[in-house]
Design a protein around this motif. Structure first.
Motif, mmCIF file in Angstrom:
data_model
loop_
_atom_site.group_PDB
_atom_site.id
_atom_site.type_symbol
_atom_site.label_atom_id
_atom_site.label_comp_id
_atom_site.label_asym_id
_atom_site.label_seq_id
_atom_site.Cartn_x
_atom_site.Cartn_y
_atom_site.Cartn_z
ATOM 1 N N GLY A 1 -5.334 -19.070 -17.283
ATOM 2 C CA GLY A 1 -3.942 -18.526 -17.973
ATOM 3 C C GLY A 1 -4.407 -18.229 -19.287
ATOM 4 N N ASN A 2 -5.458 -19.960 -20.151
ATOM 5 C CA ASN A 2 -5.757 -19.473 -21.263
ATOM 6 C C ASN A 2 -7.147 -18.394 -21.116
ATOM 7 O OD1 ASN A 2 -4.020 -21.836 -21.951
ATOM 8 N ND2 ASN A 2 -5.375 -23.434 -21.233
ATOM 9 N N VAL B 1 -7.322 -15.685 -19.882
ATOM 10 C CA VAL B 1 -6.420 -14.561 -20.097
ATOM 11 C C VAL B 1 -5.598 -13.891 -20.773
ATOM 12 C CG1 VAL B 1 -4.652 -12.875 -18.772
ATOM 13 C CG2 VAL B 1 -6.220 -13.967 -17.610
ATOM 14 N N PHE B 2 -4.901 -15.325 -21.689
ATOM 15 C CA PHE B 2 -4.365 -15.001 -22.930
ATOM 16 C C PHE B 2 -5.465 -14.883 -24.071
ATOM 17 C CE2 PHE B 2 -2.062 -16.792 -26.648
ATOM 18 C CZ PHE B 2 -0.843 -16.518 -26.742
ATOM 19 N N CYS B 3 -6.804 -15.120 -23.729
ATOM 20 C CA CYS B 3 -7.327 -14.944 -24.736
ATOM 21 C C CYS B 3 -7.914 -13.817 -24.656
ATOM 22 C CB CYS B 3 -8.910 -15.911 -24.943
ATOM 23 S SG CYS B 3 -8.775 -17.423 -25.615
ATOM 24 N N LEU C 1 -6.200 -11.070 -23.597
ATOM 25 C CA LEU C 1 -5.277 -10.366 -24.592
ATOM 26 C C LEU C 1 -5.578 -10.483 -26.385
ATOM 27 C CD1 LEU C 1 -1.768 -11.431 -21.603
ATOM 28 C CD2 LEU C 1 -3.396 -9.389 -21.751
ATOM 29 N N LEU C 2 -5.442 -11.333 -26.266
ATOM 30 C CA LEU C 2 -5.069 -11.938 -27.475
ATOM 31 C C LEU C 2 -6.195 -10.809 -28.283
ATOM 32 C CD1 LEU C 2 -3.718 -13.566 -30.298
ATOM 33 C CD2 LEU C 2 -4.871 -14.906 -30.231
ATOM 34 N N MET D 1 0.414 -15.675 -30.823
ATOM 35 C CA MET D 1 0.574 -16.105 -30.070
ATOM 36 C C MET D 1 -0.793 -16.657 -30.661
ATOM 37 S SD MET D 1 0.027 -12.431 -28.260
ATOM 38 C CE MET D 1 -0.381 -12.782 -26.723
ATOM 39 N N GLY E 1 0.249 -20.402 -29.855
ATOM 40 C CA GLY E 1 0.531 -20.959 -28.793
ATOM 41 C C GLY E 1 -0.579 -20.841 -28.050
ATOM 42 N N LEU E 2 -1.376 -20.552 -28.359
ATOM 43 C CA LEU E 2 -2.708 -21.374 -27.413
ATOM 44 C C LEU E 2 -3.290 -22.226 -28.069
ATOM 45 C CD1 LEU E 2 -5.114 -20.199 -25.525
ATOM 46 C CD2 LEU E 2 -6.204 -18.721 -27.547
ATOM 47 N N ILE F 1 -1.643 -24.904 -26.342
ATOM 48 C CA ILE F 1 -1.629 -25.420 -25.400
ATOM 49 C C ILE F 1 -2.700 -25.805 -25.034
ATOM 50 C CG2 ILE F 1 -2.354 -24.099 -22.832
ATOM 51 C CD1 ILE F 1 -0.143 -21.899 -23.978
#
Length: 69
Positions: free
Chosen positions: A18-19, A21-23, A25-26, A59, A62-63, A66
């Motif tokens: 998840g982290n 993929v989040f990175c 996207l960011l 965002m 948020g990362l 997390i």
């Protein structure tokens, strides 16, 4: 698109899927805002407004939260 896929594959076991993929996207959103701000690659110039900057900052925050939790 091979590079992001490879990067996620290598980083995910250590960082979390998840982290990772989040990175990605960011990073894409920051790149898009930069391209829009300066009109790179022939794009129409679109200023980074306060609301867009707050969204990107949220965002990133948020990362960070997390990762701390």
């Amino acid at each position: 698109m091979a590079s992001p896929s490879l990067a996620v594959t290598v980083v995910a076991p250590r960082f979390g899927v998840g982290n990772a993929v989040f990175c990605v996207l960011l990073g894409q959103m920051i790149a898009a805002a930069t391209i829009d701000q300066f009109g790179l690659f022939g794009a129409v110039v679109r200023q980074v407004t306060l609301i867009r900057a707050v969204g990107l900052g949220t965002m990133a925050l948020g990362l960070a939260l997390i990762q701390l939790g």
